[in-house]
Design an enzyme around this catalytic site. Structure first.
Site: not given
Length: 157
Positions: A54, A56, A84, A87
């Site tokens: 992801h 992040e 999310c 993250c």
């Protein structure tokens, strides 16, 4: 506030560029330290075949490499979308100072990225989750923790 908006606009551009090039999902993140961008990343899940890639997480990895440390207490994360659950965990482990985001989890869900089920799953007992998880008792299960407690030169985190 304008500074935060400028950084967030950059995450939006990272996310849009990522979609336009087909490299991954519609997410971008940057990490700033002392008003300097030290990491700028987009989602790379599909291009790297890594479900943890992801934006992040990728930005945290890059920033940690840049500062040569596993924590980022004097850094700010800017993300194109509310992080999310995965993250969010990485953000807390990295000890980031602050997080700013543009879209929220509901905007993501409307685009087909619904993490709501994960928030629900976290609250359940491990064996009741959709992917059942079972604790297995082993006589030496605590050995690694016992050893860790006794290491005088350990780096705590």
């Amino acid at each position: 506030m304008q500074q935060h908006q400028d950084y967030l606009q950059q995450t939006i551009q990272l996310a849009a560029d990522n979609v336009n090039t087909g490299r991954g999902g519609p997410y971008g993140a940057i990490i700033v330290q002392n008003k300097q961008i030290i990491a700028a990343c987009a989602n790379q899940v599909t291009s790297t075949l890594d479900p943890t890639a992801h934006a992040e997480v990728m930005a945290i990895r890059a920033a940690c490499h840049f500062v040569q440390h596993f924590q980022l207490p004097d850094c700010i994360l800017y993300s194109s979308c509310e992080p999310c659950p995965m993250c969010l965990g990485a953000i807390y482990w990295a000890r980031l100072q602050q997080v700013y985001f543009a879209c929220d989890r509901h905007d993501a869900a409307n685009a087909g990225f619904d993490d709501g089920f994960i928030y629900t799953e976290i609250a359940l007992a491990p064996e009741q989750r959709k992917i059942p998880m079972y604790s297995v008792a082993l006589t030496d299960a605590l050995l690694p923790f016992t050893l860790w407690k006794n290491v005088a030169s350990k780096i705590t985190y």
